[in-house]
Write a protein that holds these residues in place. Sequence first.
Motif, PDB file in Angstrom:
ATOM      1  N   ARG A  61      -8.492   1.078  17.240  1.00 48.58           N
ATOM      2  CA  ARG A  61      -8.954  -0.139  17.921  1.00 48.58           C
ATOM      3  C   ARG A  61     -10.415   0.026  18.359  1.00 48.58           C
ATOM      4  NH1 ARG A  61      -5.365  -3.839  18.384  1.00 48.58           N
ATOM      5  NH2 ARG A  61      -6.379  -4.923  20.109  1.00 48.58           N
ATOM      6  N   PHE A  64     -12.823  -0.743  15.536  1.00 48.97           N
ATOM      7  CA  PHE A  64     -13.123  -2.170  15.385  1.00 48.97           C
ATOM      8  C   PHE A  64     -14.179  -2.609  16.378  1.00 48.97           C
ATOM      9  CE2 PHE A  64      -9.957  -3.034  12.304  1.00 48.97           C
ATOM     10  CZ  PHE A  64     -10.358  -4.239  11.743  1.00 48.97           C
ATOM     11  N   THR A  68     -17.641  -3.900  14.778  1.00 49.27           N
ATOM     12  CA  THR A  68     -17.799  -5.360  14.766  1.00 49.27           C
ATOM     13  C   THR A  68     -18.363  -5.923  16.056  1.00 49.27           C
ATOM     14  OG1 THR A  68     -15.587  -5.870  15.625  1.00 49.27           O
ATOM     15  CG2 THR A  68     -15.794  -5.527  13.224  1.00 49.27           C
ATOM     16  N   PRO A  72     -10.188  -6.194  17.882  1.00 43.02           N
ATOM     17  CA  PRO A  72      -9.410  -6.848  16.827  1.00 43.02           C
ATOM     18  C   PRO A  72      -8.532  -7.939  17.435  1.00 43.02           C
ATOM     19  CG  PRO A  72      -8.542  -4.660  17.274  1.00 43.02           C
ATOM     20  CD  PRO A  72      -9.806  -4.784  18.065  1.00 43.02           C
ATOM     21  N   VAL A  76      -4.055  -3.325  14.437  1.00 45.76           N
ATOM     22  CA  VAL A  76      -4.898  -2.718  13.407  1.00 45.76           C
ATOM     23  C   VAL A  76      -3.959  -1.959  12.472  1.00 45.76           C
ATOM     24  CG1 VAL A  76      -6.718  -1.050  12.920  1.00 45.76           C
ATOM     25  CG2 VAL A  76      -6.904  -2.565  14.894  1.00 45.76           C
ATOM     26  N   TRP A  88     -13.127   3.624   8.316  1.00 47.28           N
ATOM     27  CA  TRP A  88     -13.301   2.181   8.399  1.00 47.28           C
ATOM     28  C   TRP A  88     -12.644   1.458   7.221  1.00 47.28           C
ATOM     29  CZ3 TRP A  88     -13.576  -1.337  11.721  1.00 47.28           C
ATOM     30  CH2 TRP A  88     -14.046  -2.602  11.413  1.00 47.28           C
ATOM     31  N   ARG A  92      -7.617  -2.396   8.905  1.00 47.79           N
ATOM     32  CA  ARG A  92      -7.745  -3.845   8.781  1.00 47.79           C
ATOM     33  C   ARG A  92      -7.090  -4.505   9.984  1.00 47.79           C
ATOM     34  NH1 ARG A  92      -3.538  -5.364   3.821  1.00 47.79           N
ATOM     35  NH2 ARG A  92      -1.807  -4.143   4.629  1.00 47.79           N
ATOM     36  N   ASP A  93      -7.715  -5.579  10.445  1.00 46.65           N
ATOM     37  CA  ASP A  93      -7.176  -6.413  11.507  1.00 46.65           C
ATOM     38  C   ASP A  93      -6.029  -7.198  10.873  1.00 46.65           C
ATOM     39  OD1 ASP A  93      -6.817  -7.877  13.822  1.00 46.65           O
ATOM     40  OD2 ASP A  93      -8.787  -8.825  13.777  1.00 46.65           O
TER      41      ASP A  93
END
Length: 165
Positions: A61, A64, A68, A72, A76, A88, A92-93
């Motif tokens: 988490r 992310f 970003t 998220p 995740v 990375w 994925r979210d």
Amino acid sequence: MSTQLTAPRLRELLSYNPDNGVFINRVTRSGKAVANRIAGSLDADGYVQIHICGRNYKAHRLAFLYMTGGWPSGPVDHRDGKTSNNRWKNLRDATPSINSQNQHSARSDNTTGLLGVSYDVSRGRYLAQISAGGKKLNLGRYATSADAYVVYLAAKRRLHEGNTL
């Protein structure tokens, strides 16, 4: 609970390498969190957790947030199913449904050791089942666990959009 951790604050405290998924402490925060050393430890479920400002955070988490600038929106998902792999490209979210569809191994109480396959004692055969669209689907009974698993995998690839098997 204190103010939520922000991306700028996270980047002050830790650096993250997206190629290997490892966080490094930028500063010494405690006797265990020493500058220039790998941050975090594995929890009982195999996830990397990092203690920051009185709270434990899961590293996936934090990745992310770091990459970003925001948290998220859902769970995740680790694409390869390895909870300690925080590269990375492996994260994925996901929605809860997608995350659960990407299960890679059977639960510990599954006596066959195969995802989607159980032994039907009353019939002496292996049962393949899958859940999709909120319904449990019976995929048939087979003489061997391997035969049942082949059928399960084909259904999983067809019905589970989040699957990476």
